[in-house]
Scaffold this active site. Structure first.
Site, PDB file in Angstrom:
ATOM      1  CG  ASP A   1     -12.826  30.598  21.980  1.00 14.55           C
ATOM      2  OD1 ASP A   1     -13.701  29.173  22.396  1.00 14.55           O
ATOM      3  OD2 ASP A   1     -13.424  30.920  21.318  1.00 14.55           O
TER       4      ASP A   1
ATOM      5  CE1 TYR B   1     -17.711   7.440  41.634  1.00 13.80           C
ATOM      6  CE2 TYR B   1     -18.044   5.707  40.575  1.00 13.80           C
ATOM      7  CZ  TYR B   1     -18.315   5.975  41.905  1.00 13.80           C
ATOM      8  OH  TYR B   1     -18.939   5.532  42.420  1.00 13.80           O
TER       9      TYR B   1
ATOM     10  CG  HIS C   1     -36.801   8.717  32.061  1.00 14.33           C
ATOM     11  ND1 HIS C   1     -37.012  10.224  32.791  1.00 14.33           N
ATOM     12  CD2 HIS C   1     -36.740   8.187  33.138  1.00 14.33           C
ATOM     13  CE1 HIS C   1     -36.983  10.234  33.371  1.00 14.33           C
ATOM     14  NE2 HIS C   1     -36.583   9.302  34.226  1.00 14.33           N
TER      15      HIS C   1
ATOM     16  CB  SER D   1     -15.368  21.945  44.881  1.00 13.54           C
ATOM     17  OG  SER D   1     -15.392  20.891  45.281  1.00 13.54           O
TER      18      SER D   1
ATOM     19  CD1 TRP E   1     -30.667   2.809  31.819  1.00 14.33           C
ATOM     20  CD2 TRP E   1     -29.098   3.474  31.162  1.00 14.33           C
ATOM     21  NE1 TRP E   1     -29.892   2.480  32.866  1.00 14.33           N
ATOM     22  CE2 TRP E   1     -28.645   3.097  31.935  1.00 14.33           C
ATOM     23  CE3 TRP E   1     -27.949   4.171  30.324  1.00 14.33           C
ATOM     24  CZ2 TRP E   1     -27.272   3.567  32.568  1.00 14.33           C
ATOM     25  CZ3 TRP E   1     -26.336   4.442  30.136  1.00 14.33           C
ATOM     26  CH2 TRP E   1     -26.136   4.401  32.181  1.00 14.33           C
TER      27      TRP E   1
ATOM     28  CG  HIS F   1     -19.507   1.912  38.070  1.00 13.92           C
ATOM     29  ND1 HIS F   1     -20.072   2.110  38.590  1.00 13.92           N
ATOM     30  CD2 HIS F   1     -18.615   2.804  38.597  1.00 13.92           C
ATOM     31  CE1 HIS F   1     -20.305   2.860  39.923  1.00 13.92           C
ATOM     32  NE2 HIS F   1     -18.987   3.302  40.147  1.00 13.92           N
TER      33      HIS F   1
ATOM     34  CG  HIS G   1     -21.010  -2.469  41.148  1.00 17.26           C
ATOM     35  ND1 HIS G   1     -20.106  -1.393  42.003  1.00 17.26           N
ATOM     36  CD2 HIS G   1     -21.914  -1.708  40.836  1.00 17.26           C
ATOM     37  CE1 HIS G   1     -19.784   0.124  40.993  1.00 17.26           C
ATOM     38  NE2 HIS G   1     -21.167  -0.096  40.421  1.00 17.26           N
ATOM     39  CG  HIS G   2     -23.768  -1.837  37.423  1.00 23.60           C
ATOM     40  ND1 HIS G   2     -24.278  -1.379  37.624  1.00 23.60           N
ATOM     41  CD2 HIS G   2     -22.302  -1.927  37.582  1.00 23.60           C
ATOM     42  CE1 HIS G   2     -24.090   0.518  37.825  1.00 23.60           C
ATOM     43  NE2 HIS G   2     -22.634   0.194  38.069  1.00 23.60           N
TER      44      HIS G   2
ATOM     45  CD  GLU H   1     -22.381   8.156  30.769  1.00 26.24           C
ATOM     46  OE1 GLU H   1     -21.343   8.175  30.013  1.00 26.24           O
ATOM     47  OE2 GLU H   1     -23.336   9.304  30.819  1.00 26.24           O
TER      48      GLU H   1
ATOM     49  CB  SER I   1     -20.854  14.737  20.569  1.00 26.08           C
ATOM     50  OG  SER I   1     -21.634  15.480  21.377  1.00 26.08           O
ATOM     51  CB  SER I   2     -18.784  12.814  24.910  1.00 24.35           C
ATOM     52  OG  SER I   2     -20.220  12.512  24.585  1.00 24.35           O
TER      53      SER I   2
ATOM     54  CE  LYS J   1     -14.147  15.311  45.080  1.00 25.58           C
ATOM     55  NZ  LYS J   1     -14.180  16.470  44.390  1.00 25.58           N
TER      56      LYS J   1
ATOM     57  NE  ARG K   1     -33.901  -0.615  36.782  1.00 26.89           N
ATOM     58  CZ  ARG K   1     -32.768  -0.182  36.512  1.00 26.89           C
ATOM     59  NH1 ARG K   1     -31.186  -1.371  36.647  1.00 26.89           N
ATOM     60  NH2 ARG K   1     -32.385   0.745  35.942  1.00 26.89           N
TER      61      ARG K   1
ATOM     62  CB  THR L   1     -17.037   8.908  48.294  1.00 25.97           C
ATOM     63  OG1 THR L   1     -16.487   8.189  46.433  1.00 25.97           O
ATOM     64  CG2 THR L   1     -18.666   9.839  47.510  1.00 25.97           C
TER      65      THR L   1
END
Lengths: 393, 529
Positions: B110, B261, B81, B272, B146, B257, B306-307, B259, B173-174, B335, B454, B332
């Site tokens: 293009d 963002y 998932h 925006s 994951w 991390h 922090h993870h 990622e 790809s990314s 924004k 979890r 943040t």
């Protein structure tokens, strides 16, 4: 109305009369309450401070949230085209932009100050009265009392909730059984026993993969990392039994390796140390003695049930694709030396962990048991503890 | 180079040549709009696959006990998932938006590298097939979460190898997609459009693309080390061989991390664009938005541990990562304040894109606040790896990224299809999603605070009621997305003709081309005044 009652009412309202399973069973002694909304009731100063800082930070957030969204929803309500509001054209204001950068920064500094003090306090494991080692295994905990009263005591602690309460697919009445059990999944055979009001340092490691030793009431969570030791500490201020669980994904039975800490008065604790030491002395097996097949088999069945059954299953058939069968296995039917090697050293890169922590007698018994159980009739069918002693070298 | 040389030829032959039809149009696609469309359909398909995984595991969690799944399969579902939603649904969806919108918004004909674009898309279905096939190999799909923490991921069966290969493909790809987006934005803007006048969506994507370039190779390194530990006798993460399991976490989160963002910055960009249009007022604090986005990106590279507050870091480590993480709240916050200020004294209407945008700000802020609460290291000790974190990241990723993607889809779909979508369906979709989302994820805060870890296949009886509510909400949320699918299909097939501008106050080059946008746009660059 109290928050808990409100939560119950909400649950009932949402579920439309669906009977609440949780309410029927009541709170868990030393564990979570029914529909508990906040952190677990603290029994250490650290946990109490965690409660405090949670409320502190949360109220600040709630206040900011209400202010910001008050403004936003006011605009949503008043400044809409359907009410004939004409758009303004402003699109910047240096003063306002500096203000809403600086003010949040100051608020954060205000949050960080008490948090810093708490981090320093949580990490201070010096001057402990008692040091205990907790080792995470797939899927149980082992405890060794390293220093202080009770030094030398050592035992394994595993889930005592029987599988006939858990697996609905194999036991049709599992639901009825577990609904009688308020400590379902948070009970063990041998809890960690500690004295009240004493600083207990817990040295934590793991045998196979990463686990985490998590005790909400004590305000403690520390990952158990294989090959490394980390430590944490607690000083319980109340006697009683407190419950926690493994918090780091560790494979199949991650949800089934709870932690129970039994906090006793000093006198009761010393009494327990006495008893435990006697019990351990009585249980010491002489690995040099020759054992009979029947004795090894009987002992091996117990060792198997405690250590092997989760993967290889009670019928020895394993789980296709995940865990190999022992019934009919070439390793089990082959030379005992090869099987001992697997049991002692594990199979790197698979879920088969090394089981060096078991005694020579236990290993001899379980290997003997597998060689005679189910359809197995190994030629080399009795393995003596002395052979394990030799194989360890 | 050859693309440039080919170009006069195209004109000589007319347009039949570059308008392949049938399957060739898609397999050989080099047109940014076709490739964007494929990205969007692919990511929606993955959203459904990942959603089915989630619903299966929520079904198991409806009541205590193990009713339908074995715990090892449950772990496969939670893992897949996560992988499918992150790498299959959210990331490709934003690349799809970039493909469609970046050239239209900066007045380019293009993307810069048309064939690279084709390749970076077609790697994705291959990677997705590997992931899905991994369910059927011995031992099933990887069940290490994951995050694929070693040494658990070293224990897994061949499904893990397929996942590693899939991650490599998706990472490649990314990276290719990012190179393409950076080159397009830096080199192909219409005359008269300096960077600081570029639409905010392009800015957020430019910054995101740099983040991707910085961290995707790190992920590739981490999973490659797992692969060699598994098969080639290395001991990067094995203490017995001199390695360290915690090193995996440092490397993974150095990717992981930024990622998060990567998955939220383009969402900020979409919001925006949408809010000024429907507030009929220019975006408040354009340059502070740019700086805030850049600050978030830079800070995101120095907060990864922090993870890992519970791995047992030294005091100084905990303090550094706590402070750095709390600091992210400042940009943040800027924004969110800017969006509210854009709405303030506007003349607002609430078509579906605006509903999703306002909904986004509301629920994303909740996720932002729980993030701040968890940044407090001494408190994170309690809620790390509980349902609190599950609630938090679904508030920022579902209510954040996904709601922004919906907002953007409703906003631009008239330009893509030439038809207005059915406003009634859109409103149904919004309200159904908003309500069921909160029913699903809000109670998880309580479960987490109460200590439910979890990734648990079974839980104590006392957690039963909230889990039942969550499961009911999850099914509601899943079914609500079928309204979206139905809306999209109807919008493609027909509907009221969309005008070029579509929205009363829409500004930007994309609204100057006809609806639907023709196959080739801006063959001669527009001049921005």
């Amino acid at each position: 109305m109290k928050p808990k009652r409100m939560a119950d009412a909400l649950a009932v309202a949402v579920l439309g009369g669906w009977a609440s399973i949780a309410a029927a069973i009541g709170d868990m002694p030393g564990g979570p309450k029914v529909n508990q909304l906040n952190l677990t009731a603290p029994v250490t100063r650290i946990a109490e401070e965690q409660h405090w800082i949670h409320w502190f930070v949360m109220w600040i957030c709630v206040a900011i949230f209400v202010a910001v969204f008050g403004v936003m929803f006011y605009a949503v309500w008043k400044h809409r085209k359907s009410r004939g509001h004409a758009p303004a054209s402003f699109h910047e204001s240096t003063a306002v932009e500096i203000a809403w950068t600086v003010v949040p920064f100051l608020i954060i500094v205000g949050m960080a100050i008490p948090a810093t003090r708490m981090v320093v306090e949580q990490k201070d494991t010096a001057n402990a009265d008692l040091t205990v080692k907790a080792t995470g295994y797939q899927w149980k905990w082992g405890y060794d009392y390293l220093k202080g009263d009770g030094e030398g005591i050592s035992f394994l602690s595993m889930l005592s909730t029987p599988r006939d309460q858990i697996e609905d697919r194999n036991y049709p009445d599992a639901k009825a059984r577990r609904e009688q059990n308020p400590t379902y999944l948070m009970e063990v055979d041998n809890p960690l026993v500690v004295p009240v009001n004493r600083k207990v340092r817990v040295v934590i490691t793991a045998n196979d993969v990463i686990h985490a030793w998590y005790m909400p009431a004590l305000g403690v969570k520390q990952d158990a990392i294989p090959g490394f030791v980390r430590d944490t500490w607690f000083k319980a201020e109340k006697t009683g039994v407190f419950r926690g669980q493994c918090a780091e994904l560790c494979g199949k039975d991650h949800a089934f390796m709870p932690i129970v800490v039994d906090v006793r008065t000093e006198a009761d604790y010393l009494k327990w140390v006495e008893e435990k030491k006697k019990e351990m002395l009585a249980r010491t097996d002489d690995p040099t003695r020759e054992w009979q097949l029947a004795d090894l088999n009987a002992r091996g069945e117990k060792v198997y049930a405690a250590n092997c059954v989760a993967c290889h299953q009670a019928n020895g058939k394993g789980v296709t694709g995940s865990f190999p069968a022992l019934d009919g296995s070439k390793v089990v039917l082959g030379k005992s030396q090869a099987q001992l090697d697997v049991v002692l050293h594990g199979r790197p890169g698979t879920a088969m962990a090394p089981f060096r922590q078991l005694s020579d007698v236990e290993l001899a018994a379980v290997v003997t048991y597998t060689r005679n159980a189910w359809g197995n009739k190994a030629s080399d069918n009795v393995v003596q503890p002395s052979e394990v002693t030799a194989a360890r070298r | 180079m050859s693309a440039v040389l080919d170009h006069p030829g195209d004109h000589a032959h007319g347009h039949a040549h570059d308008h392949p039809s049938g399957w060739r149009r898609w397999l050989y696609a080099t047109n940014h709009k076709d490739i964007g469309t494929m990205y969007l359909w692919f990511s929606f398909a993955m959203l459904l696959v990942g959603g089915v995984n989630a619903l299966l595991l929520r079904t198991e969690l409806f009541q205590p006990g193990l009713q339908i799944l074995r715990p090892e399969f449950f772990n496969q579902l939670t893992t897949m998932h996560g992988l499918i939603m992150v790498f299959g649904a959210v990331m490709p969806a934003f690349v799809g938006f970039a493909n469609w919108q970046v050239p239209l918004m900066i007045g380019a004909s293009d993307m810069a590298f048309a064939r690279l674009n084709n390749f970076s898309f077609w790697l994705l279905p291959v990677a997705a097939s590997l992931l899905i096939v991994s369910y059927f190999v011995p031992g099933g799909a990887t069940a290490a979460g994951w995050t694929l923490y070693a040494p658990l991921s070293v224990q897994m069966g061949p499904g893990m190898d397929l996942a590693i290969l899939a991650l490599h493909l998706m990472g490649a790809s990314s990276i290719m997609g990012s190179i393409n987006i950076i080159t397009t934005i830096l080199n192909m803007r219409a005359p008269g459009m300096p960077l600081m006048k570029m639409p905010m969506f392009c800015w957020t994507w430019l910054i995101t693309a740099y983040l991707l370039l910085a961290v995707m190779p790190v992920l590739a390194g981490a999973v490659t080390m797992v692969l060699t530990d598994r098969h080639f006798g290395t001991s990067f993460f094995n203490a017995a061989g001199g390695g360290d399991p915690v090193m995996y976490q440092h490397i993974f989160w150095f990717f992981g991390h930024p990622e998060v963002y990567i998955m939220i910055l383009p969402a900020f960009g979409i919001i925006s664009e949408v809010i000024p249009t429907f507030a009929r007022k220019p975006l408040f604090g354009y340059s502070s938005m740019v700086y805030a986005t850049a600050s978030i990106a830079i800070l995101s590279m120095i907060v990864w541990a922090h993870h890992m507050f519970t791995t047992g870091m030294p005091v100084t480590g905990q303090l550094f990562f706590m402070y750095a993480t709390m600091l992210i709240a400042v940009p943040t916050g800027v924004k969110i304040f800017n969006w509210v200020a854009t709405m303030w004294r506007g003349s607002m209407t609430f078509e579906t894109p605006m509903l999703f945008a306002v909904g986004f700000i509301f629920v994303f802020a909740i996720g932002g606040f729980t993030g701040l609460i968890m940044a407090v290291a001494p408190l994170d000790i309690q809620i790390h790896d509980t349902y609190y974190i599950v609630a938090h990241f679904h508030y920022v990723l579902v209510a954040g990224s996904l709601f922004a993607l919906f907002s953007g889809t409703y906003y631009w779909i008239p330009k893509w299809t030439g038809h207005m979508y059915d406003e009634r369906l859109g409103k149904w979709h919004f309200w159904a999603s908003m309500i069921t989302f909160n029913i699903t994820f809000f109670p998880m805060h309580f479960l987490g605070l109460a200590g439910m870890p979890r990734r648990y296949a079974d839980y104590p009886m006392q957690f039963a009621d909230f889990n039942a509510v969550v499961t009911i909400g999850a099914f509601g949320f899943g079914l609500s997305q079928l309204i979206f699918l139905w809306m999209v299909i109807r919008c493609i097939k027909g509907g009221a003709k969309a005008s070029d501008r579509v929205w009363e106050n829409a500004h930007g080059l994309e609204w100057t081309v006809p609806s639907p946008a023709p196959f080739h746009t801006f063959e001669t660059p527009p001049v921005v005044k």
